[in-house]
Write a protein that holds these residues in place. Structure first.
Motif, PDB file in Angstrom:
ATOM      1  N   GLY A   1       0.842  -1.194   0.000  1.00 27.40           N
ATOM      2  CA  GLY A   1       0.000   0.000   0.000  1.00 27.40           C
ATOM      3  C   GLY A   1       0.870   1.234   0.000  1.00 27.40           C
ATOM      4  N   PRO A   2       0.263   2.402  -0.265  1.00 25.10           N
ATOM      5  CA  PRO A   2       1.040   3.645  -0.339  1.00 25.10           C
ATOM      6  C   PRO A   2       1.697   4.002   0.990  1.00 25.10           C
ATOM      7  N   SER A   3       2.690   4.868   0.912  1.00 22.26           N
ATOM      8  CA  SER A   3       3.341   5.375   2.118  1.00 22.26           C
ATOM      9  C   SER A   3       2.302   6.064   2.998  1.00 22.26           C
TER      10      SER A   3
ATOM     11  N   HIS B   1      -3.891  -5.645   0.298  1.00 28.03           N
ATOM     12  CA  HIS B   1      -3.724  -4.250  -0.122  1.00 28.03           C
ATOM     13  C   HIS B   1      -4.327  -3.342   0.927  1.00 28.03           C
ATOM     14  N   ILE B   2      -3.580  -2.346   1.342  1.00 32.81           N
ATOM     15  CA  ILE B   2      -4.155  -1.408   2.296  1.00 32.81           C
ATOM     16  C   ILE B   2      -3.968   0.019   1.789  1.00 32.81           C
ATOM     17  N   LYS B   3      -5.044   0.787   1.951  1.00 38.07           N
ATOM     18  CA  LYS B   3      -5.046   2.164   1.438  1.00 38.07           C
ATOM     19  C   LYS B   3      -5.875   3.005   2.398  1.00 38.07           C
ATOM     20  N   GLY B   4      -5.295   4.119   2.853  1.00 37.08           N
ATOM     21  CA  GLY B   4      -6.030   4.989   3.770  1.00 37.08           C
ATOM     22  C   GLY B   4      -6.509   4.261   5.021  1.00 37.08           C
TER      23      GLY B   4
ATOM     24  N   LYS C   1       0.758   0.468   7.007  1.00 37.38           N
ATOM     25  CA  LYS C   1       1.346  -0.881   6.932  1.00 37.38           C
ATOM     26  C   LYS C   1       2.180  -1.222   8.165  1.00 37.38           C
TER      27      LYS C   1
ATOM     28  N   HIS D   1      -8.224  -2.966   0.843  1.00 37.51           N
ATOM     29  CA  HIS D   1      -8.887  -2.817  -0.463  1.00 37.51           C
ATOM     30  C   HIS D   1      -8.897  -4.124  -1.206  1.00 37.51           C
TER      31      HIS D   1
ATOM     32  N   HIS E   1       7.154  -2.392  -0.620  1.00 34.94           N
ATOM     33  CA  HIS E   1       6.744  -1.557  -1.750  1.00 34.94           C
ATOM     34  C   HIS E   1       7.059  -2.284  -3.051  1.00 34.94           C
TER      35      HIS E   1
ATOM     36  N   SER F   1      -0.096   4.595   4.586  1.00 31.77           N
ATOM     37  CA  SER F   1      -1.407   3.908   4.585  1.00 31.77           C
ATOM     38  C   SER F   1      -1.633   3.082   5.844  1.00 31.77           C
TER      39      SER F   1
END
Ligand SMILES: Nc1ncnc2c1ncn2[C@@H]1O[C@H](COP(=O)(O)OP(=O)(O)OP(=O)(O)O)[C@@H](O)[C@H]1O
Ligand SMILES: [Mg+2]
Length: 222
Positions: A42-44, A215-218, A48, A222, A202, A46
């Motif tokens: 997931g994005p920085s 997957h993790i986001k915000g 993790k 996801h 990443h 998010s």
């Protein structure tokens, strides 16, 4: 043996800074089967690292349940959490986190000495051999390259024969070639020991080598 070594049920995590509550993780539920491999991507920012910390018993969730090897981590004291980690968990950090005043050998011996293992130094040498660093046993972390330090931390992570290993961007601070070597060693040691592996990365190529990608986001799955 439990089918799922790790179970998260509706886990949330908030941080409170100067009276302001910052929600970081929201309603996270998943299970990891014993012996499986999984990647969290997931994005920085998010969540993790926060999530891995909750799974490994390094931190407590604000809401929901974390079961590690069927032990509910919620409400355990710091000492009880440390006991669970010692008994069941290995951890690999992006920045290695070896103890600077101990040699490579001594760093690998630490988890075994905490366990009261008899021939800790013999076993630590064997582990250093497996990561190709027996000849550097007497060297201090500052005398080792980043890749070598991460190989020592791999040996240390497997020292207490953990049931589950958590790795937070284990190759994140290494160049591609060194990262590849560390990655191969990680999977090799993991296969040999039959350890459950949960890693944060990443690197989608690395994630694809695991059986399952979360997957993790915000702060949500996801
Ligand atoms: N101790 C803390 N106090 C307050 N906020 C925190 C704390 N630790 C993390 N956060 C916040 O929680 C969010 C998630 O952080 P986390 O380190 O879990 O992200 P990450 O997905 O691992 O990011 P990266 O890929 O950059 O490592 C960020 O917004 C971060 O600022
Ligand atoms: Mg992180």
């Amino acid at each position: 043996m439990a089918a799922s070594i790790l179970q998260l049920q509706q886990v949330s995590k908030n941080y409170t800074l100067r009276g302001v509550t910052i929600p970081v993780l929201r309603d996270i539920s998943f299970e990891i089967e014993t012996g499986a491999t999984a990647a969290i991507v997931g994005p920085s920012g998010s969540g993790k690292t926060t999530l891995l910390g909750l799974c490994a018993g390094l931190d407590q969730c604000s809401d929901g349940t974390v079961l590690l090897n069927e032990i509910a981590l919620n409400g355990l004291s710091e000492d009880e959490l440390a006991q669970v980690r010692n008994a069941h968990v290995g951890f690999i950090f992006q920045n290695f986190q070896l103890l600077p005043t101990l040699t490579a050998l001594e760093n690998v011996m630490v988890p075994m000495e905490l366990h009261g293992v008899r021939d800790a130094s013999g076993m630590a040498i064997e582990l250093l051999e497996k990561v190709g660093l027996a000849s550097r046993a007497a060297h201090y972390p500052s005398q080792l390259s980043g890749g070598e330090q991460q190989r020592v931390s791999l040996a240390r992570a497997f020292a207490n024969k953990p049931k589950i290993l958590f790795a937070d961007e284990p190759t994140g601070n290494l160049d591609a070639e060194t990262g590849q070597l560390v990655e191969e060693l990680l999977f090799q040691l993991n296969r040999e020991a039959g350890t459950t592996l949960v890693l944060v990365t990443h690197d989608l190529d690395l994630a694809a080598k695991t059986q399952r990608i979360i997957h993790i986001k915000g702060g949500r799955i996801h």
